[in-house]
Design a protein around this motif. Structure first.
Motif, PDB file in Angstrom:
ATOM      1  N   PRO A   1      70.121  80.682  89.048  1.00  0.00           N
ATOM      2  CA  PRO A   1      70.221  79.220  89.755  1.00  0.00           C
ATOM      3  C   PRO A   1      69.361  79.087  90.876  1.00  0.00           C
ATOM      4  O   PRO A   1      69.462  79.965  91.772  1.00  0.00           O
ATOM      5  N   THR A   2      68.250  78.102  91.039  1.00  0.00           N
ATOM      6  CA  THR A   2      67.475  77.871  92.143  1.00  0.00           C
ATOM      7  C   THR A   2      67.455  76.360  92.006  1.00  0.00           C
ATOM      8  O   THR A   2      67.968  75.807  91.382  1.00  0.00           O
ATOM      9  N   VAL A   3      66.559  75.791  92.966  1.00  0.00           N
ATOM     10  CA  VAL A   3      66.433  74.423  93.160  1.00  0.00           C
ATOM     11  C   VAL A   3      65.893  73.943  91.898  1.00  0.00           C
ATOM     12  O   VAL A   3      66.196  72.791  91.458  1.00  0.00           O
ATOM     13  N   MET A   4      65.083  74.666  91.080  1.00  0.00           N
ATOM     14  CA  MET A   4      64.508  74.337  89.783  1.00  0.00           C
ATOM     15  C   MET A   4      65.736  73.920  88.681  1.00  0.00           C
ATOM     16  O   MET A   4      65.613  72.922  87.820  1.00  0.00           O
ATOM     17  N   GLY A   5      66.974  74.313  88.458  1.00  0.00           N
ATOM     18  CA  GLY A   5      67.926  74.213  87.764  1.00  0.00           C
ATOM     19  C   GLY A   5      68.445  72.679  87.940  1.00  0.00           C
ATOM     20  O   GLY A   5      68.456  71.957  87.275  1.00  0.00           O
ATOM     21  N   ARG A   6      68.437  72.328  89.363  1.00  0.00           N
ATOM     22  CA  ARG A   6      69.047  70.843  89.578  1.00  0.00           C
ATOM     23  C   ARG A   6      68.081  70.013  89.416  1.00  0.00           C
ATOM     24  O   ARG A   6      68.106  69.009  88.981  1.00  0.00           O
ATOM     25  N   ILE A   7      66.613  70.385  89.689  1.00  0.00           N
ATOM     26  CA  ILE A   7      65.467  69.438  89.350  1.00  0.00           C
ATOM     27  C   ILE A   7      65.531  69.331  88.008  1.00  0.00           C
ATOM     28  O   ILE A   7      65.255  67.949  87.414  1.00  0.00           O
ATOM     29  N   ALA A   8      65.360  70.249  87.185  1.00  0.00           N
ATOM     30  CA  ALA A   8      65.329  70.169  85.618  1.00  0.00           C
ATOM     31  C   ALA A   8      66.131  69.297  85.009  1.00  0.00           C
ATOM     32  O   ALA A   8      65.870  68.426  83.945  1.00  0.00           O
ATOM     33  N   LYS A   9      67.422  69.203  85.573  1.00  0.00           N
ATOM     34  CA  LYS A   9      68.675  68.523  84.857  1.00  0.00           C
ATOM     35  C   LYS A   9      68.359  66.905  85.040  1.00  0.00           C
ATOM     36  O   LYS A   9      68.871  66.200  84.353  1.00  0.00           O
ATOM     37  N   GLY A  10      67.380  66.507  86.028  1.00  0.00           N
ATOM     38  CA  GLY A  10      67.088  65.335  86.075  1.00  0.00           C
ATOM     39  C   GLY A  10      66.029  64.715  85.310  1.00  0.00           C
ATOM     40  O   GLY A  10      65.746  63.505  85.160  1.00  0.00           O
ATOM     41  N   PHE A  11      65.350  65.727  84.291  1.00  0.00           N
ATOM     42  CA  PHE A  11      64.384  64.949  83.373  1.00  0.00           C
ATOM     43  C   PHE A  11      64.987  65.253  82.021  1.00  0.00           C
ATOM     44  O   PHE A  11      65.598  65.881  81.510  1.00  0.00           O
ATOM     45  N   THR A  12      64.367  64.002  81.324  1.00  0.00           N
ATOM     46  CA  THR A  12      64.634  63.842  79.702  1.00  0.00           C
ATOM     47  C   THR A  12      63.734  64.771  78.954  1.00  0.00           C
ATOM     48  O   THR A  12      62.843  65.420  79.883  1.00  0.00           O
ATOM     49  N   ASP A  13      64.143  64.989  77.851  1.00  0.00           N
ATOM     50  CA  ASP A  13      63.290  66.052  76.920  1.00  0.00           C
ATOM     51  C   ASP A  13      61.793  65.160  76.862  1.00  0.00           C
ATOM     52  O   ASP A  13      60.681  65.945  77.013  1.00  0.00           O
ATOM     53  N   SER A  14      61.528  63.955  76.714  1.00  0.00           N
ATOM     54  CA  SER A  14      60.279  63.462  76.782  1.00  0.00           C
ATOM     55  C   SER A  14      59.585  63.663  78.155  1.00  0.00           C
ATOM     56  O   SER A  14      58.417  63.794  78.082  1.00  0.00           O
ATOM     57  N   GLU A  15      60.337  63.345  79.188  1.00  0.00           N
ATOM     58  CA  GLU A  15      59.770  63.571  80.467  1.00  0.00           C
ATOM     59  C   GLU A  15      59.170  65.036  80.753  1.00  0.00           C
ATOM     60  O   GLU A  15      58.113  65.317  81.373  1.00  0.00           O
ATOM     61  N   ILE A  16      60.097  65.958  80.326  1.00  0.00           N
ATOM     62  CA  ILE A  16      59.572  67.397  80.288  1.00  0.00           C
ATOM     63  C   ILE A  16      58.238  67.549  79.473  1.00  0.00           C
ATOM     64  O   ILE A  16      57.349  68.178  79.964  1.00  0.00           O
ATOM     65  N   ASP A  17      58.195  66.980  78.330  1.00  0.00           N
ATOM     66  CA  ASP A  17      57.114  67.333  77.469  1.00  0.00           C
ATOM     67  C   ASP A  17      55.674  66.642  78.223  1.00  0.00           C
ATOM     68  O   ASP A  17      54.794  67.107  78.136  1.00  0.00           O
TER      69      ASP A  17
END
Length: 82
Positions: A53-69
């Motif tokens: 757990p880092t700030v990245m976990g919280r940030i990544a949860k805000g992205f949809t799969d298409s946004e991640i891609d």
């Protein structure tokens, strides 16, 4: 010469912590020029809680799969600055 694609939503926030240059002395790895599949896999792993757990976990949860891609493709296409 073709114009570079516009940065997707969230890219500016990523760039705030992830340096653009090679050899930058920071514990946060640069994203520019990395393989899009690696970036997307890391984001999905953070999102699912598969990484420490880092700030990245919280940030990544805000992205949809298409946004991640979209983020992964955009950062992967960026040139690494010297």
């Amino acid at each position: 010469m073709a114009a570079s694609p516009e940065a997707p939503a969230g890219a500016a926030a990523c760039s705030g912590c992830h340096p653009a240059g090679k050899g930058v002395d920071t514990p946060v790895p640069p994203l520019a020029g990395r393989a899009p599949a690696d970036i997307a896999a890391a984001l999905r792993d953070f999102k699912a809680g598969g990484r420490a757990p880092t700030v990245m976990g919280r940030i990544a949860k805000g992205f949809t799969d298409s946004e991640i891609d979209a983020l992964a493709a955009w950062f992967g296409a960026q040139k690494v600055t010297p």
